[in-house]
Design a protein around this motif. Structure first.
Motif, PDB file in Angstrom:
ATOM      1  N   GLU A   1      -8.445   5.066   3.743  1.00 32.28           N
ATOM      2  CA  GLU A   1      -8.478   4.708   2.329  1.00 32.28           C
ATOM      3  C   GLU A   1      -7.048   4.449   1.866  1.00 32.28           C
ATOM      4  N   ASN A   2      -6.881   3.406   1.081  1.00 31.39           N
ATOM      5  CA  ASN A   2      -5.536   3.039   0.655  1.00 31.39           C
ATOM      6  C   ASN A   2      -5.616   2.299  -0.675  1.00 31.39           C
ATOM      7  N   THR A   3      -4.497   2.168  -1.339  1.00 29.54           N
ATOM      8  CA  THR A   3      -4.434   1.492  -2.625  1.00 29.54           C
ATOM      9  C   THR A   3      -3.128   0.718  -2.723  1.00 29.54           C
TER      10      THR A   3
ATOM     11  N   LYS B   1       4.373   6.808   2.754  1.00 28.59           N
ATOM     12  CA  LYS B   1       4.865   6.297   4.027  1.00 28.59           C
ATOM     13  C   LYS B   1       6.209   6.958   4.359  1.00 28.59           C
TER      14      LYS B   1
ATOM     15  N   GLU C   1      -0.914   2.005   7.081  1.00 31.53           N
ATOM     16  CA  GLU C   1      -2.079   1.138   7.241  1.00 31.53           C
ATOM     17  C   GLU C   1      -3.197   1.788   8.052  1.00 31.53           C
TER      18      GLU C   1
ATOM     19  N   THR D   1       0.854  -1.183   0.000  1.00 34.03           N
ATOM     20  CA  THR D   1       0.000   0.000   0.000  1.00 34.03           C
ATOM     21  C   THR D   1       0.890   1.233   0.000  1.00 34.03           C
ATOM     22  N   TYR D   2       0.389   2.303  -0.562  1.00 33.57           N
ATOM     23  CA  TYR D   2       1.227   3.496  -0.659  1.00 33.57           C
ATOM     24  C   TYR D   2       1.118   4.383   0.578  1.00 33.57           C
ATOM     25  N   ARG D   3       0.036   4.227   1.356  1.00 33.12           N
ATOM     26  CA  ARG D   3      -0.143   4.998   2.585  1.00 33.12           C
ATOM     27  C   ARG D   3       0.066   4.109   3.808  1.00 33.12           C
TER      28      ARG D   3
END
Length: 457
Positions: free
Chosen positions: A368-370, A429, A364, A360-362
């Motif tokens: 909202e995450n991708t 992150k 945890e 994930t790019y953000r």
């Protein structure tokens, strides 16, 4: 100073625009076989799919605009002869069939490319279409209205985009390619398989690892495409096999690669004095392999055309080479690539390594995450980054621009691993994904070295 420009799409348009501002006293003659200039062929699929409603938006310069600035625009003219020793050329007016001779002091060849057209039986049948220029786009739109079964031959960027456009228009679409994967020149298997899966789920028939042997027709119009394995119904066939340099006129006059791409130096000068070349007709310095390569992209063309103008009188601004950076959006997939794929790097004889990150790019804790999938390819001996790819349902394609700069500047995975990127939970992150994938590559190298040391001891 008399300047002749042969061809006026991306490279030619960029050259002319800069010449007008840099050398206002110059006399410019432009020879273009079409009746328009600066057509963005990368927008054909968007035009065919109805995303672009007004075709005027696919042009960023006009014949009238250049003529108002004093440029002599010889539209619908084909250059039939060019003598680079005596600095003369002959051009035929396609409307009147009249041929005239012209003299020049400086020549800029921006003759572009033309679709690869193998001698397949039945290629002359009605509704077997090429896909290159504005007139092709209009013909495809017109002919696709009544077509139910559409076959696209060639699974490169243009082919894949057209497949999506036709599928969304409710057509039954078949995609044929002689390779076992789509987009195999641009992406490794980890990045093409999700797109293939989506296309299949959307009802597209993927006829991969098949070669077209003939086109069959009824009443002069195509009705079937025959491959070495099967046959497919077709009311319309779009040929998107690839492109080759349009340079036959200059064979034996300037140095070329085996495929006809004109070789230029870093100032866009050919092997002949006062003859410059730019765009799809040229080879370009390819930084991942540090050798000339044929990389026909609009981005390369506009840079090279600009540099041809800058260096017309004396060397002023050098080309920094290209990484062949490109991007694509197909359905929910956002993907981009720069430099060599792992497959291409191996074929180029490089001793390489690669690292693949799926994360994930953000952080945890963000609601909202991708997920993204990111790969770097590097030389084992030097650790120099030579390629990268990314795919996600989010848009992380700009990461390839960052890695393009890294390749251009010969950065190593260690340098990229420790490069300073900002952190903010909305965007990334504490370790940016570009840091992460290169840290992963570093660890792989360390583990391999430890394993080798244990084997020796």
């Amino acid at each position: 100073m008399k300047i002749a420009v042969i061809g006026c799409t991306h490279a030619g348009t960029a050259a002319i625009t800069n010449i007008l501002s840099m050398y206002p006293e110059a006399e410019i003659d432009v020879f273009e076989k079409n009746d328009n200039v600066s057509f963005l062929s990368c927008g054909i699929a968007l035009y065919v799919g109805g995303v672009v409603k007004d075709s005027d938006g696919l042009f960023y310069a006009s014949v009238e605009g250049f003529e108002e600035q004093g440029v002599r625009m010889h539209m619908e003219h084909v250059v039939t002869d060019c003598d680079t020793n005596n600095k003369t050329l002959a051009a035929k007016n396609l409307k009147t069939s009249e041929t005239k001779k012209y003299q020049y002091d400086k020549l800029i060849i921006t003759s572009g490319s033309w679709p690869v057209t193998p001698p397949i039986p039945g290629s002359d049948l009605e509704n077997v279409q090429l896909c290159k220029n504005f007139h092709h786009a209009n013909e495809i739109i017109e002919r696709s209205q009544a077509a139910k079964n559409i076959v696209v031959v060639g699974a490169g960027y243009i082919g894949i985009e057209l497949v999506e456009a036709f599928e969304q228009a409710g057509k039954q679409v078949t995609l044929i390619d002689s390779e076992s994967r789509i987009l195999n020149r641009y992406l490794d298997e980890e990045f093409t398989s999700p797109i293939e899966k989506t296309l299949a789920e959307k009802g597209v028939s993927l006829a991969l690892d098949q070669t077209v042997s003939s086109f069959q027709g009824k009443d002069g119009k195509v009705s079937q495409v025959i491959t070495d394995e099967s046959s497919y119904d077709a009311d319309l066939v779009i040929m998107c096999i690839g492109f080759r340099p349009n340079t036959a006129l200059f064979t034996g006059q300037v140095d070329m690669l085996d495929n006809g791409a004109i070789i230029v130096d870093e100032y866009m000068q050919t092997s002949k004095k006062d003859v410059f070349a730019a765009g799809d007709c040229c080879a370009v310095a390819y930084n991942p392999t540090e050798k000339p390569a044929y990389v026909p992209l609009a981005t390369n063309a506009v840079r090279m055309g600009t540099l041809a103008a800058y260096n017309l009188v004396m060397p002023r601004l050098a080309h920094q080479g290209t990484q062949g950076t490109s991007g694509l959006k197909i359905h929910q997939h956002n993907l981009a690539a720069t430099g060599l794929t792992e497959t291409a790097a191996a074929a180029a004889g490089l001793r390489l390594g690669s690292a693949l990150l799926e994360d994930t790019y953000r952080p945890e804790f963000m609601p909202e995450n991708t997920m993204l999938r990111l790969k770097v390819v590097y030389e084992m001996d030097t650790h120099r980054i030579v390629g990268a790819q990314v795919i996600s349902e989010g848009d992380f394609t700009q990461a390839m621009n960052t890695l393009s700069v890294a390749i251009q500047n010969k950065m190593t995975i260690e340098q990229m691993a420790m490069t300073d990127f900002f952190f903010q939970p909305h965007y990334n992150k504490p370790w940016n994904y570009l840091n992460q994938v290169c840290i992963k590559a570093m660890k792989q190298i360390e583990e391999k070295q430890i394993g080798q040391q244990k084997a020796v001891s």
